[in-house]
Design a protein around this motif. Structure first.
Motif, PDB file in Angstrom:
ATOM      1  N   ALA A 111       0.832  -1.209   0.000  1.00  0.00           N
ATOM      2  CA  ALA A 111       0.000   0.000   0.000  1.00  0.00           C
ATOM      3  C   ALA A 111       0.863   1.254   0.000  1.00  0.00           C
ATOM      4  CB  ALA A 111      -0.931  -0.015   1.206  1.00  0.00           C
ATOM      5  N   ALA A 112       1.985   1.207   0.715  1.00  0.00           N
ATOM      6  CA  ALA A 112       2.895   2.359   0.749  1.00  0.00           C
ATOM      7  C   ALA A 112       3.519   2.607  -0.625  1.00  0.00           C
ATOM      8  CB  ALA A 112       3.982   2.135   1.796  1.00  0.00           C
ATOM      9  N   ILE A 113       3.907   1.544  -1.299  1.00  0.00           N
ATOM     10  CA  ILE A 113       4.475   1.683  -2.646  1.00  0.00           C
ATOM     11  C   ILE A 113       3.425   2.235  -3.607  1.00  0.00           C
ATOM     12  CG2 ILE A 113       5.349   0.384  -4.630  1.00  0.00           C
ATOM     13  CD1 ILE A 113       6.873  -1.370  -2.639  1.00  0.00           C
ATOM     14  N   LYS A 114       2.183   1.747  -3.496  1.00  0.00           N
ATOM     15  CA  LYS A 114       1.112   2.243  -4.356  1.00  0.00           C
ATOM     16  C   LYS A 114       0.882   3.738  -4.125  1.00  0.00           C
ATOM     17  CE  LYS A 114      -3.660   1.508  -5.649  1.00  0.00           C
ATOM     18  NZ  LYS A 114      -4.884   0.764  -5.427  1.00  0.00           N
ATOM     19  N   SER A 115       0.910   4.154  -2.878  1.00  0.00           N
ATOM     20  CA  SER A 115       0.749   5.569  -2.543  1.00  0.00           C
ATOM     21  C   SER A 115       1.898   6.390  -3.115  1.00  0.00           C
ATOM     22  CB  SER A 115       0.686   5.730  -1.026  1.00  0.00           C
ATOM     23  OG  SER A 115       0.647   7.075  -0.670  1.00  0.00           O
ATOM     24  N   PHE A 116       3.123   5.877  -2.988  1.00  0.00           N
ATOM     25  CA  PHE A 116       4.296   6.558  -3.522  1.00  0.00           C
ATOM     26  C   PHE A 116       4.179   6.733  -5.035  1.00  0.00           C
ATOM     27  CE2 PHE A 116       8.524   6.143  -5.481  1.00  0.00           C
ATOM     28  CZ  PHE A 116       9.106   7.306  -4.999  1.00  0.00           C
ATOM     29  N   LEU A 117       3.782   5.686  -5.733  1.00  0.00           N
ATOM     30  CA  LEU A 117       3.671   5.767  -7.189  1.00  0.00           C
ATOM     31  C   LEU A 117       2.565   6.727  -7.620  1.00  0.00           C
ATOM     32  CD1 LEU A 117       4.226   2.040  -8.154  1.00  0.00           C
ATOM     33  CD2 LEU A 117       5.833   3.944  -8.390  1.00  0.00           C
ATOM     34  N   ARG A 118       1.455   6.762  -6.852  1.00  0.00           N
ATOM     35  CA  ARG A 118       0.364   7.688  -7.164  1.00  0.00           C
ATOM     36  C   ARG A 118       0.826   9.136  -7.021  1.00  0.00           C
ATOM     37  NH1 ARG A 118      -2.724  10.351  -3.817  1.00  0.00           N
ATOM     38  NH2 ARG A 118      -2.105   9.078  -2.034  1.00  0.00           N
ATOM     39  N   ILE A 119       1.537   9.434  -5.944  1.00  0.00           N
ATOM     40  CA  ILE A 119       2.037  10.791  -5.732  1.00  0.00           C
ATOM     41  C   ILE A 119       3.092  11.150  -6.783  1.00  0.00           C
ATOM     42  CG2 ILE A 119       3.395  12.220  -4.151  1.00  0.00           C
ATOM     43  CD1 ILE A 119       1.820  10.937  -1.867  1.00  0.00           C
ATOM     44  N   LEU A 120       3.970  10.212  -7.089  1.00  0.00           N
ATOM     45  CA  LEU A 120       4.995  10.459  -8.101  1.00  0.00           C
ATOM     46  C   LEU A 120       4.371  10.735  -9.467  1.00  0.00           C
ATOM     47  CD1 LEU A 120       8.094  10.474  -8.368  1.00  0.00           C
ATOM     48  CD2 LEU A 120       7.930   8.085  -9.054  1.00  0.00           C
ATOM     49  N   LYS A 121       3.341   9.985  -9.813  1.00  0.00           N
ATOM     50  CA  LYS A 121       2.656  10.186 -11.093  1.00  0.00           C
ATOM     51  C   LYS A 121       2.001  11.562 -11.148  1.00  0.00           C
ATOM     52  CE  LYS A 121      -0.862   8.064 -14.006  1.00  0.00           C
ATOM     53  NZ  LYS A 121      -1.839   6.961 -14.114  1.00  0.00           N
ATOM     54  N   LYS A 122       1.373  11.971 -10.039  1.00  0.00           N
ATOM     55  CA  LYS A 122       0.717  13.283 -10.009  1.00  0.00           C
ATOM     56  C   LYS A 122       1.739  14.415 -10.105  1.00  0.00           C
ATOM     57  CE  LYS A 122      -2.647  16.050  -7.588  1.00  0.00           C
ATOM     58  NZ  LYS A 122      -3.637  16.134  -6.554  1.00  0.00           N
ATOM     59  N   LEU A 123       2.837  14.291  -9.377  1.00  0.00           N
ATOM     60  CA  LEU A 123       3.869  15.326  -9.457  1.00  0.00           C
ATOM     61  C   LEU A 123       4.500  15.381 -10.840  1.00  0.00           C
ATOM     62  CD1 LEU A 123       5.694  15.041  -6.027  1.00  0.00           C
ATOM     63  CD2 LEU A 123       4.289  16.922  -6.856  1.00  0.00           C
ATOM     64  N   ASN A 124       4.736  14.243 -11.435  1.00  0.00           N
ATOM     65  CA  ASN A 124       5.304  14.197 -12.784  1.00  0.00           C
ATOM     66  C   ASN A 124       4.370  14.880 -13.777  1.00  0.00           C
ATOM     67  OD1 ASN A 124       7.125  13.559 -14.807  1.00  0.00           O
ATOM     68  ND2 ASN A 124       6.205  11.551 -15.158  1.00  0.00           N
ATOM     69  N   LYS A 125       3.073  14.648 -13.620  1.00  0.00           N
ATOM     70  CA  LYS A 125       2.096  15.273 -14.515  1.00  0.00           C
ATOM     71  C   LYS A 125       2.094  16.793 -14.319  1.00  0.00           C
ATOM     72  CE  LYS A 125      -2.770  15.087 -15.738  1.00  0.00           C
ATOM     73  NZ  LYS A 125      -4.084  14.483 -15.453  1.00  0.00           N
ATOM     74  N   GLU A 126       2.159  17.257 -13.057  1.00  0.00           N
ATOM     75  CA  GLU A 126       2.172  18.692 -12.801  1.00  0.00           C
ATOM     76  C   GLU A 126       3.421  19.365 -13.344  1.00  0.00           C
ATOM     77  OE1 GLU A 126       1.436  19.657  -8.739  1.00  0.00           O
ATOM     78  OE2 GLU A 126      -0.432  18.520  -8.681  1.00  0.00           O
ATOM     79  N   PHE A 127       4.575  18.720 -13.187  1.00  0.00           N
ATOM     80  CA  PHE A 127       5.807  19.308 -13.700  1.00  0.00           C
ATOM     81  C   PHE A 127       5.849  19.313 -15.216  1.00  0.00           C
ATOM     82  CE2 PHE A 127       7.728  18.507  -9.429  1.00  0.00           C
ATOM     83  CZ  PHE A 127       8.082  19.822  -9.167  1.00  0.00           C
ATOM     84  N   SER A 128       5.265  18.300 -15.850  1.00  0.00           N
ATOM     85  CA  SER A 128       5.270  18.291 -17.313  1.00  0.00           C
ATOM     86  C   SER A 128       4.304  19.336 -17.882  1.00  0.00           C
ATOM     87  CB  SER A 128       4.910  16.902 -17.833  1.00  0.00           C
ATOM     88  OG  SER A 128       3.575  16.572 -17.525  1.00  0.00           O
ATOM     89  N   ASN A 129       3.259  19.674 -17.136  1.00  0.00           N
ATOM     90  CA  ASN A 129       2.326  20.714 -17.586  1.00  0.00           C
ATOM     91  C   ASN A 129       2.935  22.104 -17.489  1.00  0.00           C
ATOM     92  OD1 ASN A 129       0.324  18.904 -18.177  1.00  0.00           O
ATOM     93  ND2 ASN A 129      -0.740  19.159 -16.243  1.00  0.00           N
ATOM     94  N   GLU A 130       3.915  22.289 -16.597  1.00  0.00           N
ATOM     95  CA  GLU A 130       4.555  23.602 -16.446  1.00  0.00           C
ATOM     96  C   GLU A 130       5.541  23.902 -17.554  1.00  0.00           C
ATOM     97  OE1 GLU A 130       6.289  23.797 -12.611  1.00  0.00           O
ATOM     98  OE2 GLU A 130       4.376  23.841 -11.586  1.00  0.00           O
TER      99      GLU A 130
END
Length: 75
Positions: A55-74
């Motif tokens: 569950a911790a790894i899944k949470s980490f990957l979800r946050i990483l995916k969201k941050l990656n998406k936000e940085f690519s939009n900038e």
């Protein structure tokens, strides 16, 4: 990128440690409780650790995916 935006991303990222700790903690304590209830020590505790870590790894990957998406939009 302004300071407010950086601070918001920092706060979002800082929740990662809390989420990971809670996920693993719930798995461990749930496994200990089940081991006491069914007298199966340490098997359900080990299972709880594995589930909590997953569950911790899944949470980490979800946050990483969201941050990656936000940085690519900038860009």
């Amino acid at each position: 990128m302004n300071k407010k935006n950086i601070f918001a991303k920092f706060l979002f990222l800082s929740t990662l440690g809390l989420e990971m700790g809670i996920s693993i903690g719930v798995g461990v304590y749930g496994g200990i409780w089940l081991d006491k209830k069914f007298n199966t020590s340490p098997y359900l505790t080990i299972f709880g650790i594995i589930v909590g870590f997953g569950a911790a790894i899944k949470s980490f990957l979800r946050i990483l995916k969201k941050l990656n998406k936000e940085f690519s939009n900038e860009s």
